[in-house]
Design a protein around this motif. Sequence first.
Motif, PDB file in Angstrom:
ATOM      1  N   TYR A 116      33.365  34.498  32.518  1.00 52.93           N
ATOM      2  CA  TYR A 116      33.891  34.981  33.798  1.00 52.93           C
ATOM      3  C   TYR A 116      33.053  36.143  34.330  1.00 52.93           C
ATOM      4  O   TYR A 116      32.834  36.260  35.537  1.00 52.93           O
ATOM      5  CB  TYR A 116      35.347  35.422  33.642  1.00 52.93           C
ATOM      6  CG  TYR A 116      36.315  34.292  33.411  1.00 52.93           C
ATOM      7  CD1 TYR A 116      36.346  33.200  34.272  1.00 52.93           C
ATOM      8  CD2 TYR A 116      37.214  34.307  32.338  1.00 52.93           C
ATOM      9  CE1 TYR A 116      37.240  32.158  34.065  1.00 52.93           C
ATOM     10  CE2 TYR A 116      38.110  33.273  32.132  1.00 52.93           C
ATOM     11  CZ  TYR A 116      38.118  32.198  32.994  1.00 52.93           C
ATOM     12  OH  TYR A 116      38.992  31.166  32.794  1.00 52.93           O
ATOM     13  N   VAL A 145      33.540  37.139  38.486  1.00 52.68           N
ATOM     14  CA  VAL A 145      34.969  37.172  38.841  1.00 52.68           C
ATOM     15  C   VAL A 145      35.754  38.186  38.012  1.00 52.68           C
ATOM     16  O   VAL A 145      36.975  38.255  38.130  1.00 52.68           O
ATOM     17  CB  VAL A 145      35.615  35.776  38.686  1.00 52.68           C
ATOM     18  CG1 VAL A 145      35.008  34.784  39.650  1.00 52.68           C
ATOM     19  CG2 VAL A 145      35.509  35.273  37.253  1.00 52.68           C
ATOM     20  N   LEU A 146      35.063  38.980  37.179  1.00 51.57           N
ATOM     21  CA  LEU A 146      35.740  39.974  36.347  1.00 51.57           C
ATOM     22  C   LEU A 146      35.640  41.345  37.010  1.00 51.57           C
ATOM     23  O   LEU A 146      34.558  41.919  37.127  1.00 51.57           O
ATOM     24  CB  LEU A 146      35.114  40.016  34.948  1.00 51.57           C
ATOM     25  CG  LEU A 146      35.702  41.027  33.962  1.00 51.57           C
ATOM     26  CD1 LEU A 146      37.199  40.814  33.796  1.00 51.57           C
ATOM     27  CD2 LEU A 146      35.002  40.907  32.611  1.00 51.57           C
ATOM     28  N   ASN A 147      36.779  41.881  37.447  1.00 49.70           N
ATOM     29  CA  ASN A 147      36.840  43.168  38.139  1.00 49.70           C
ATOM     30  C   ASN A 147      37.005  44.291  37.112  1.00 49.70           C
ATOM     31  O   ASN A 147      38.104  44.551  36.626  1.00 49.70           O
ATOM     32  CB  ASN A 147      38.002  43.185  39.133  1.00 49.70           C
ATOM     33  CG  ASN A 147      37.966  44.397  40.050  1.00 49.70           C
ATOM     34  OD1 ASN A 147      37.492  45.465  39.676  1.00 49.70           O
ATOM     35  ND2 ASN A 147      38.467  44.227  41.258  1.00 49.70           N
ATOM     36  N   THR A 187      44.496  41.964  47.262  1.00 48.73           N
ATOM     37  CA  THR A 187      43.468  42.991  47.172  1.00 48.73           C
ATOM     38  C   THR A 187      43.910  44.076  46.223  1.00 48.73           C
ATOM     39  O   THR A 187      45.097  44.380  46.121  1.00 48.73           O
ATOM     40  CB  THR A 187      43.180  43.626  48.547  1.00 48.73           C
ATOM     41  OG1 THR A 187      44.407  44.133  49.102  1.00 48.73           O
ATOM     42  CG2 THR A 187      42.585  42.612  49.505  1.00 48.73           C
ATOM     43  N   ARG A 219      49.270  40.137  38.588  1.00 46.98           N
ATOM     44  CA  ARG A 219      49.670  39.565  39.875  1.00 46.98           C
ATOM     45  C   ARG A 219      50.777  40.397  40.522  1.00 46.98           C
ATOM     46  O   ARG A 219      50.779  40.614  41.735  1.00 46.98           O
ATOM     47  CB  ARG A 219      50.155  38.131  39.673  1.00 46.98           C
ATOM     48  CG  ARG A 219      49.084  37.171  39.182  1.00 46.98           C
ATOM     49  CD  ARG A 219      48.268  36.618  40.295  1.00 46.98           C
ATOM     50  NE  ARG A 219      49.066  35.718  41.126  1.00 46.98           N
ATOM     51  CZ  ARG A 219      48.637  35.170  42.245  1.00 46.98           C
ATOM     52  NH1 ARG A 219      47.418  35.439  42.676  1.00 46.98           N
ATOM     53  NH2 ARG A 219      49.399  34.368  42.941  1.00 46.98           N
ATOM     54  N   VAL A 240      46.054  40.590  42.430  1.00 47.62           N
ATOM     55  CA  VAL A 240      44.725  40.006  42.290  1.00 47.62           C
ATOM     56  C   VAL A 240      44.829  38.483  42.277  1.00 47.62           C
ATOM     57  O   VAL A 240      45.884  37.914  41.985  1.00 47.62           O
ATOM     58  CB  VAL A 240      44.013  40.497  41.006  1.00 47.62           C
ATOM     59  CG1 VAL A 240      43.795  41.992  41.050  1.00 47.62           C
ATOM     60  CG2 VAL A 240      44.807  40.115  39.761  1.00 47.62           C
ATOM     61  N   GLU A 241      43.735  37.819  42.608  1.00 46.67           N
ATOM     62  CA  GLU A 241      43.689  36.363  42.561  1.00 46.67           C
ATOM     63  C   GLU A 241      43.928  35.875  41.137  1.00 46.67           C
ATOM     64  O   GLU A 241      43.610  36.562  40.166  1.00 46.67           O
ATOM     65  CB  GLU A 241      42.331  35.856  43.059  1.00 46.67           C
ATOM     66  CG  GLU A 241      42.053  36.113  44.530  1.00 46.67           C
ATOM     67  CD  GLU A 241      42.780  35.145  45.438  1.00 46.67           C
ATOM     68  OE1 GLU A 241      43.561  34.316  44.915  1.00 46.67           O
ATOM     69  OE2 GLU A 241      42.591  35.224  46.662  1.00 46.67           O
ATOM     70  N   GLU A 264      40.813  35.735  38.876  1.00 51.32           N
ATOM     71  CA  GLU A 264      40.379  37.083  38.516  1.00 51.32           C
ATOM     72  C   GLU A 264      41.327  37.695  37.483  1.00 51.32           C
ATOM     73  O   GLU A 264      40.894  38.358  36.540  1.00 51.32           O
ATOM     74  CB  GLU A 264      40.330  37.961  39.766  1.00 51.32           C
ATOM     75  CG  GLU A 264      39.795  39.360  39.513  1.00 51.32           C
ATOM     76  CD  GLU A 264      39.763  40.199  40.781  1.00 51.32           C
ATOM     77  OE1 GLU A 264      38.736  40.870  41.007  1.00 51.32           O
ATOM     78  OE2 GLU A 264      40.747  40.185  41.540  1.00 51.32           O
ATOM     79  N   ALA A 291      40.527  36.310  34.104  1.00 47.63           N
ATOM     80  CA  ALA A 291      39.324  36.930  33.533  1.00 47.63           C
ATOM     81  C   ALA A 291      39.640  38.302  32.934  1.00 47.63           C
ATOM     82  O   ALA A 291      39.199  38.626  31.824  1.00 47.63           O
ATOM     83  CB  ALA A 291      38.243  37.065  34.613  1.00 47.63           C
ATOM     84  N   ILE A 292      40.412  39.113  33.659  1.00 46.03           N
ATOM     85  CA  ILE A 292      40.789  40.439  33.159  1.00 46.03           C
ATOM     86  C   ILE A 292      41.644  40.315  31.910  1.00 46.03           C
ATOM     87  O   ILE A 292      41.488  41.070  30.943  1.00 46.03           O
ATOM     88  CB  ILE A 292      41.540  41.230  34.246  1.00 46.03           C
ATOM     89  CG1 ILE A 292      40.620  41.506  35.443  1.00 46.03           C
ATOM     90  CG2 ILE A 292      42.089  42.544  33.694  1.00 46.03           C
ATOM     91  CD1 ILE A 292      41.334  42.076  36.655  1.00 46.03           C
ATOM     92  N   SER A 337      43.116  27.677  43.567  1.00 46.97           N
ATOM     93  CA  SER A 337      44.291  28.471  43.229  1.00 46.97           C
ATOM     94  C   SER A 337      45.526  27.600  43.019  1.00 46.97           C
ATOM     95  O   SER A 337      46.334  27.860  42.114  1.00 46.97           O
ATOM     96  CB  SER A 337      44.558  29.506  44.326  1.00 46.97           C
ATOM     97  OG  SER A 337      45.695  30.276  44.037  1.00 46.97           O
TER      98      SER A 337
END
Length: 245
Positions: free
Chosen positions: A60, A65-67, A121, A157, A162-163, A166, A169-170, A220
């Motif tokens: 990821y 896609v990893l914040n 966001t 979420r 966040v999506e 994403e 991934a986190i 999604s």
Amino acid sequence: MREVLLLLVAGIGGFIGSLMSGGSMITFFILTLLNIPTKTAVGTLKMVIAGLTLVSFLTYLRAGVLNLKIALPLVLSSFVGSYVGSAFLLSVPDNIANLFVMVFLIVGTYFTVKESQEVPTFREGNLMLQLLVGLAIGIYIGILGIASTLVVISFLRMFFKVELLEANAIAKLIIFFNNFIAFITYARNGFVDYPIGMLLIFPVIVGSWFGAKTALKLDSKHLKEVFLGISILTLINLLRNIMGI
């Protein structure tokens, strides 16, 4: 033939776990089939799951896609929570722990699959919220850890909007570090079966890579369907454990 079947199931577990969640339950089931003592089975599971989530979060990360702005504070505070959760687990029966998991999953699944008009966001400047959420996540992982990806995604979420991809991934990054530290702890106390762990970790890693690649290609809507399906299966399994079926 039995060994080949176990390796195949391990690969499927890695795929499912990387795609969303559920790999730990499948891997633990394999370890129980091999009649490994519980503490050693858990320690070996931590080793395998660390390998699974390492491949997932790196895949990821490379895909962008990893914040890390969200992830790093969560990872740090989750370490403290994991210690607190582990201590708490020693003081409650398994059925109570399973009830905690069910409540987390029901609430989290609702907030994850429901349609929202808000644009997903991340609001910067919420460091305290990140630390508190990370603490709660660590406590959960320390308490039981079953379907931890589902719970972490649900928290992300709910609190950060966040999506789904994403959030997945986190979640893999957080779970990797928590499982790696737990693995070291079990290993230092002699509760890891390295031959079995190494046997299972290769098909799990291969399955994990395919699972992450598949998740990157899903939209999604389909990810939500996978999330809901695994959540329902997990809840059924937990209910069976509580009822002793």
